[in-house]
Design a protein around this motif. Structure first.
Motif, PDB file in Angstrom:
ATOM      1  N   GLU A  97       0.835  -1.202   0.000  1.00 19.92           N
ATOM      2  CA  GLU A  97       0.000   0.000   0.000  1.00 19.92           C
ATOM      3  C   GLU A  97       0.869   1.251   0.000  1.00 19.92           C
ATOM      4  OE1 GLU A  97      -2.666  -0.338   3.265  1.00 19.92           O
ATOM      5  OE2 GLU A  97      -3.889  -1.875   2.286  1.00 19.92           O
ATOM      6  N   LYS A  98       2.004   1.195  -0.702  1.00 14.60           N
ATOM      7  CA  LYS A  98       2.855   2.389  -0.805  1.00 14.60           C
ATOM      8  C   LYS A  98       3.355   2.500  -2.231  1.00 14.60           C
ATOM      9  CE  LYS A  98       5.189   1.229   2.689  1.00 14.60           C
ATOM     10  NZ  LYS A  98       5.446   0.840   3.904  1.00 14.60           N
ATOM     11  N   ALA A  99       3.760   3.700  -2.589  1.00 18.79           N
ATOM     12  CA  ALA A  99       4.228   3.925  -3.958  1.00 18.79           C
ATOM     13  C   ALA A  99       5.490   3.102  -4.208  1.00 18.79           C
ATOM     14  CB  ALA A  99       4.507   5.405  -4.173  1.00 18.79           C
ATOM     15  N   ASN A 100       5.570   2.523  -5.382  1.00 21.35           N
ATOM     16  CA  ASN A 100       6.743   1.724  -5.738  1.00 21.35           C
ATOM     17  C   ASN A 100       7.794   2.642  -6.367  1.00 21.35           C
ATOM     18  OD1 ASN A 100       8.418  -0.449  -6.191  1.00 21.35           O
ATOM     19  ND2 ASN A 100       7.336  -1.139  -8.038  1.00 21.35           N
ATOM     20  N   VAL A 101       8.382   3.488  -5.547  1.00 19.10           N
ATOM     21  CA  VAL A 101       9.382   4.436  -6.051  1.00 19.10           C
ATOM     22  C   VAL A 101      10.670   4.318  -5.232  1.00 19.10           C
ATOM     23  CG1 VAL A 101       7.758   6.149  -6.955  1.00 19.10           C
ATOM     24  CG2 VAL A 101       8.427   6.238  -4.543  1.00 19.10           C
ATOM     25  N   PRO A 102      11.810   4.528  -5.894  1.00 18.50           N
ATOM     26  CA  PRO A 102      13.073   4.466  -5.154  1.00 18.50           C
ATOM     27  C   PRO A 102      13.240   5.690  -4.259  1.00 18.50           C
ATOM     28  CG  PRO A 102      13.478   5.083  -7.447  1.00 18.50           C
ATOM     29  CD  PRO A 102      12.003   4.828  -7.313  1.00 18.50           C
ATOM     30  N   PHE A 103      13.917   5.517  -3.134  1.00 23.46           N
ATOM     31  CA  PHE A 103      14.201   6.663  -2.263  1.00 23.46           C
ATOM     32  C   PHE A 103      15.460   6.407  -1.444  1.00 23.46           C
ATOM     33  CE2 PHE A 103      11.590   3.712   0.085  1.00 23.46           C
ATOM     34  CZ  PHE A 103      12.108   3.707   1.375  1.00 23.46           C
ATOM     35  N   THR A 104      16.166   7.468  -1.139  1.00 26.17           N
ATOM     36  CA  THR A 104      17.320   7.369  -0.252  1.00 26.17           C
ATOM     37  C   THR A 104      16.798   7.342   1.180  1.00 26.17           C
ATOM     38  OG1 THR A 104      18.559   8.692  -1.840  1.00 26.17           O
ATOM     39  CG2 THR A 104      19.548   8.408   0.333  1.00 26.17           C
ATOM     40  N   VAL A 105      17.224   6.349   1.937  1.00 25.87           N
ATOM     41  CA  VAL A 105      16.647   6.129   3.260  1.00 25.87           C
ATOM     42  C   VAL A 105      16.942   7.276   4.214  1.00 25.87           C
ATOM     43  CG1 VAL A 105      16.741   4.614   5.261  1.00 25.87           C
ATOM     44  CG2 VAL A 105      16.571   3.644   2.973  1.00 25.87           C
ATOM     45  N   SER A 106      18.159   7.811   4.140  1.00 30.69           N
ATOM     46  CA  SER A 106      18.515   8.973   4.957  1.00 30.69           C
ATOM     47  C   SER A 106      19.787   9.552   4.347  1.00 30.69           C
ATOM     48  CB  SER A 106      18.751   8.586   6.411  1.00 30.69           C
ATOM     49  OG  SER A 106      20.016   7.956   6.530  1.00 30.69           O
ATOM     50  N   PRO A 107      20.102  10.800   4.659  1.00 25.14           N
ATOM     51  CA  PRO A 107      21.361  11.353   4.136  1.00 25.14           C
ATOM     52  C   PRO A 107      22.565  10.489   4.519  1.00 25.14           C
ATOM     53  CG  PRO A 107      19.996  13.114   5.032  1.00 25.14           C
ATOM     54  CD  PRO A 107      19.304  11.809   5.369  1.00 25.14           C
ATOM     55  N   GLU A 108      22.571   9.954   5.754  1.00 23.50           N
ATOM     56  CA  GLU A 108      23.700   9.126   6.205  1.00 23.50           C
ATOM     57  C   GLU A 108      23.771   7.819   5.421  1.00 23.50           C
ATOM     58  OE1 GLU A 108      21.297  10.335   8.239  1.00 23.50           O
ATOM     59  OE2 GLU A 108      22.460  12.053   8.935  1.00 23.50           O
ATOM     60  N   ALA A 109      22.622   7.326   5.010  1.00 25.56           N
ATOM     61  CA  ALA A 109      22.614   6.073   4.247  1.00 25.56           C
ATOM     62  C   ALA A 109      23.403   6.249   2.953  1.00 25.56           C
ATOM     63  CB  ALA A 109      21.178   5.643   3.948  1.00 25.56           C
ATOM     64  N   TYR A 110      23.234   7.419   2.314  1.00 24.14           N
ATOM     65  CA  TYR A 110      23.999   7.667   1.092  1.00 24.14           C
ATOM     66  C   TYR A 110      25.503   7.640   1.379  1.00 24.14           C
ATOM     67  CZ  TYR A 110      26.554  10.351  -2.345  1.00 24.14           C
ATOM     68  OH  TYR A 110      27.518  10.754  -3.230  1.00 24.14           O
ATOM     69  N   THR A 111      25.916   8.340   2.434  1.00 24.46           N
ATOM     70  CA  THR A 111      27.361   8.428   2.671  1.00 24.46           C
ATOM     71  C   THR A 111      27.943   7.109   3.178  1.00 24.46           C
ATOM     72  OG1 THR A 111      27.074   9.313   4.912  1.00 24.46           O
ATOM     73  CG2 THR A 111      27.256  10.916   3.130  1.00 24.46           C
ATOM     74  N   GLU A 112      27.081   6.221   3.672  1.00 22.39           N
ATOM     75  CA  GLU A 112      27.565   4.903   4.130  1.00 22.39           C
ATOM     76  C   GLU A 112      27.465   3.837   3.040  1.00 22.39           C
ATOM     77  OE1 GLU A 112      29.248   4.344   6.751  1.00 22.39           O
ATOM     78  OE2 GLU A 112      28.992   6.390   7.495  1.00 22.39           O
ATOM     79  N   GLY A 113      27.096   4.232   1.828  1.00 18.76           N
ATOM     80  CA  GLY A 113      26.983   3.261   0.731  1.00 18.76           C
ATOM     81  C   GLY A 113      28.265   2.447   0.573  1.00 18.76           C
ATOM     82  N   LEU A 114      28.109   1.145   0.395  1.00 22.45           N
ATOM     83  CA  LEU A 114      29.285   0.275   0.289  1.00 22.45           C
ATOM     84  C   LEU A 114      29.956   0.357  -1.070  1.00 22.45           C
ATOM     85  CD1 LEU A 114      27.836  -2.974   1.951  1.00 22.45           C
ATOM     86  CD2 LEU A 114      29.284  -1.227   3.027  1.00 22.45           C
ATOM     87  N   VAL A 115      29.223   0.846  -2.080  1.00 21.43           N
ATOM     88  CA  VAL A 115      29.762   0.778  -3.439  1.00 21.43           C
ATOM     89  C   VAL A 115      31.093   1.499  -3.556  1.00 21.43           C
ATOM     90  CG1 VAL A 115      28.522   2.832  -4.292  1.00 21.43           C
ATOM     91  CG2 VAL A 115      29.213   1.020  -5.896  1.00 21.43           C
ATOM     92  N   TRP A 116      31.217   2.623  -2.829  1.00 22.78           N
ATOM     93  CA  TRP A 116      32.450   3.420  -2.937  1.00 22.78           C
ATOM     94  C   TRP A 116      33.651   2.618  -2.466  1.00 22.78           C
ATOM     95  CZ3 TRP A 116      30.921   7.439  -5.627  1.00 22.78           C
ATOM     96  CH2 TRP A 116      29.575   7.855  -5.511  1.00 22.78           C
TER      97      TRP A 116
END
Lengths: 166, 668
Positions: A93-112
């Motif tokens: 019952e929620k939109a199926n759209v991508p979103f960044t969970v929090s600003p810190e989540a972006y900076t903690e991304g493992l890809v880098w």
């Protein structure tokens, strides 16, 4: 929590020490539960268990897509769009759209970390560090600027690394 | 910083965000607090003139908490595009690169602020907020080449400037001081042929080259390449690019007086060195990259900034003199509520961006004699090529580009094809392929269209290893082409298309000429040769699709281009009122006290990123505006015995030369 991190080790290829050290594991567990619901999440855990903990052997498309989403989350801090069929099957019952969970989540991304990098816009490595070869790269001759004492800082830097921390 | 009470005890013109009800008359009104407007206000305020700066956007970025909010907005943004850190504003909307989408079989669809009806999309954005588009610029500051100013006379295309490099040289130096440029003048002179005064050095030493620059240089320096079978060889050379980014100050600068870098607005002792955040576009976390807020921090108290003030019209009398402006003040950027005000001044300076300046002139029905307002819209169309090196090159580190290949900017080949400069891109496939996010999604089997079946995906150590091995070898080249002035590329207005405050949205008609397309074909041929020399695996693909709104076919080949954010040419300068909008002072031919400054004045843009040239022009215009004001006020200054407080207060204060205090102040 530890169970979620254990599962995430298999999904991401990073060990539990690294995953805990991001500080966002609890946030990701919460996000996954919120996005797919407890029932589907537990089914995913059961199926993963049945597959010997190897996400590559997951056969159910719903569980496989949950595996993709959680891994995507760890690598980028972004909960992705689910496959449309999975979105429907879960009756979300929620939109199926991508979103960044929090600003810190972006900076903690493992890809880098996969290529010895840092998240763009955070954890700045310092002036001039971009001139150094990354791990695994050969040194190349460097053209120096006129009037600029390039050699000296290099020597200083070498000295800094001569110490042993053991 | 801007709403300080006036020293003479009169009420301030208005606080930040508060309409200046108390004082309606200024010496100068500047429309727009971006790079040009900020510099004009700086110079005129320092010379004692009372300046009102009206900024359509909000003014949150000039405080440290406002900056941190923008950082968090950027971190959380789904697509890290140039406007992603900056909050949307319905009262003063900005175009966004995400407004464009390609169609499956070619062509494009535009949504958002611009209305687009051209054959190809105008793919550049700008930012309407205090500080302007320079808040998200990359910060490269190459000078234009002398031959760029006379392309019609020399090569038979486009439009010529009424000025030459020599007329602008001292202003280039002034701009390099104001923006704080790090570069190597000797290298710029040797490699590109730029004339500098004997012994000139930039304020700061050049930004260190990236490892990738060194890798490329080791393979291509000194190698001649042919762009086609019948063309002469052009020798390749990797050249360091000048940046408005804090590096190591050069003790030799300014006759040995040196240079002190300007720190962050709101936290001045921070950001005095670039620390390699690798996010110059869209936002420098430490503000080591120049932005206009740093200059605003040194504005004289005679400069009043009013944000959230959308100028809707320039007011003129029956004789063609500008009287002032009408503007709409609003409180809430999300609500369509405003109040209308007017402000008057002796001189009005439009500094709102090329497209916004043209829009304002069109709405006001001014400067129309030549019929050129809004025409000659230009950009630097960008062709991207991308591939994988044989070994890691350390992508996503340092400034987006630290060096380029400048060999194709000049010379007789310009007679048949657009020239270009090549930026070596340090951020992998970030621009061409939205890496590294797209790499993660692809390996996990996540498709762009959620309705499509997904791949099985790889997980765990294999995922980690493949990402590391692949992303670590990514690099790309960016070819910035010169686009020439063409009357058909234009901004118009249409009463049917309006924004929330009722102001017309820009209607844009845009295309690329065959000479630009021939330039792209040459650029791709050069790229192929360079990739060969680098022994790199070429992954460049141009086809129609949602992420390629700029797709087109030319002579049997597919291409896709992007905008560079370098909008120009909409009120171009010239030497005749019949064929140009402004004179060489950026003063409207039809209105002696109305200036339109910025890239809109440029008759040709060459291949250089244009902000430095724009800054030089703004500083040059400030000199003329100062003289205009001095002349206007001469009759007043001789009335010494009248005791007329108003008249006396109109005499400008001591007017130091703009060059007498070279050191940029940093306010505590």
């Amino acid at each position: 929590m530890d169970g979620f991190v254990d599962v995430s080790v298999g999904l991401t290829g990073f060990d539990s020490f690294d995953l805990h050290a991001t500080g966002v594991a609890a946030l990701y567990l919460e996000t996954a539960l919120d996005q797919v619901g407890t029932e589907a999440f537990e089914r995913f855990l059961d199926e993963l268990d049945a597959a010997g903990g190897d996400p590559g052997r997951l056969e159910g498309e719903t569980s496989r897509d949950i595996a993709r989403a959680i891994t995507h989350l760890w690598y980028l801090g972004v909960w992705p769009q689910l496959a449309r069929s999975v979105h429907t099957a879960l009756g979300r019952e929620k939109a199926n759209v991508p979103f960044t969970v929090s600003p810190e989540a972006y900076t903690e991304g493992l890809v880098w970390r996969t290529f010895h990098g840092h998240p763009a816009g955070a954890k700045a490595p310092g002036f001039g560090t971009w001139s150094d070869p990354p791990p695994g790269a050969p040194p190349v001759p460097r053209v120096t600027a006129a009037g600029r004492p390039v050699g000296k800082p290099e020597e200083d830097r070498e000295e800094e690394f001569q110490g042993d921390i053991s | 910083m801007s709403a300080s009470p006036r020293a003479d005890g009169q009420p301030a013109g208005g606080g930040r965000g508060t309409p200046p009800h108390h004082r309606r008359r200024y010496d100068v009104i500047v429309v727009g607090a971006g790079l040009s407007g900020t510099l004009v206000a700086k110079r005129l305020g320092d010379q004692g003139w009372r300046v009102l700066v009206l900024e359509a956007g909000t003014g949150t970025l000039d405080t440290w908490p406002g900056h941190l909010d923008a950082m968090n907005t950027y971190y959380a943004a789904a697509a890290k595009v140039p406007n992603s850190p900056y909050r949307p504003n319905a009262a003063a909307p900005s175009p966004d690169v995400l407004d464009l989408a390609g169609l499956p079989d070619g062509g494009f669809r535009a949504s958002g602020y611009f209305v687009q009806n051209g054959a190809l999309p105008y793919g550049s954005d700008y930012l309407r907020a205090n500080g302007g588009t320079v808040m998200h610029w990359l910060g490269l500051t190459p000078r234009m080449h002398p031959e760029d100013f006379a392309v019609r006379r020399t090569f038979g295309y486009g439009r010529d400037w009424p000025l030459g490099y020599a007329d602008l040289e001292s202003h280039y130096r002034a701009a390099e001081r104001q923006l704080g440029v790090a570069g190597d003048a000797q290298e710029q002179s040797e490699a590109i042929g730029l004339p500098f005064p004997e012994g000139y050095v930039y304020p700061m030493h050049r930004i260190p080259r990236s490892y990738l620059d060194d890798v490329v240089a080791a393979k291509i320096d000194g190698v001649p390449v042919q762009e086609s079978a019948d063309s002469p060889g052009t020798t390749l050379r990797v050249v360091t690019t000048p940046h408005a980014r804090n590096s190591v100050p050069d003790a030799r600068y300014d006759g040995g007086r040196g240079y002190r870098p300007a720190g962050a607005a709101g936290l001045p002792n921070y950001g005095e060195r670039c620390v390699g955040n690798a996010s110059c576009v869209p936002i420098c976390p430490v503000q080591a990259k120049y932005n206009p807020l740093k200059t605003q921090a040194t504005w004289d108290s005679r400069v009043t900034l009013v944000t959230r003030a959308v100028v809707s019209r320039v007011l003129a009398d029956g004789n063609g003199r500008a009287i002032g402006v009408e503007y709409q003040a609003y409180d809430d950027p999300a609500a369509p509520v405003h109040t209308t005000h007017t402000a008057e001044a002796d001189i009005v300076v439009l500094a709102a961006h090329a497209i916004e300046n043209a829009k304002l002139l069109l709405v006001s029905g001014l400067a129309g004699h030549s019929g050129q307002v809004g025409r000659n819209l230009m950009d630097h169309p960008v062709l991207l090529t991308w591939g994988l090196m044989k070994h890691p090159v350390g992508p996503f580190r340092g400034p987006a580009s630290t060096s380029g290949v400048e060999s194709f900017r000049t010379g007789p080949a310009r007679k048949r094809r657009a020239p270009f400069r090549i930026e070596i891109a340090n951020w992998g496939w970030g621009w061409p392929a939205a890496s590294p996010g797209s790499d993660v999604a692809r390996l996990l089997g996540i498709t762009g269209d959620s309705g499509q079946p997904r791949g099985r995906g790889v997980f765990g150590e294999e995922l980690r290893r493949r990402l590391g091995g692949g992303i670590g070898r990514q690099f790309s080249l960016q070819f910035e082409l010169e686009q020439e002035a063409e009357g058909r590329n234009r901004v118009t207005i249409d009463p049917r298309h309006r924004d929330r405050l009722g102001n017309p949205r820009p209607v844009i008609t845009y295309d690329l000429s065959d000479r630009v397309k021939r330039g792209m074909a040459a650029a791709k041929a050069v790229s192929d040769r360079v990739f060969g020399l680098l022994e790199a695996e070429d992954r460049t693909v141009y086809g129609p699709g949602p992420f390629s709104p700029g797709h087109f076919r030319f002579e049997g080949q597919d291409f896709a281009f992007n905008g560079a954010g370098h909008g120009a040419g909409t009120h171009l300068m010239g030497d005749s009122r019949d064929s140009s909008v402004v004179d060489h002072w950026q003063r409207c031919w039809d209105h002696p006290n109305l200036y339109a400054v910025g890239c809109g004045s440029m008759p040709s843009v060459g291949t250089s990123n244009p902000s430095l040239t724009m800054a030089a022009l703004a500083l040059r215009s400030s000199e003329r505006i100062h003289r205009d004001l001095t002349e206007l006020h001469r009759p007043v200054t001789v009335r010494t015995g009248g005791g007329d407080r108003t008249a006396a207060s109109r005499v400008p204060g001591p007017a130091p030369s703009p060059h007498s205090h070279p050191q940029q102040e940093v306010r505590p």
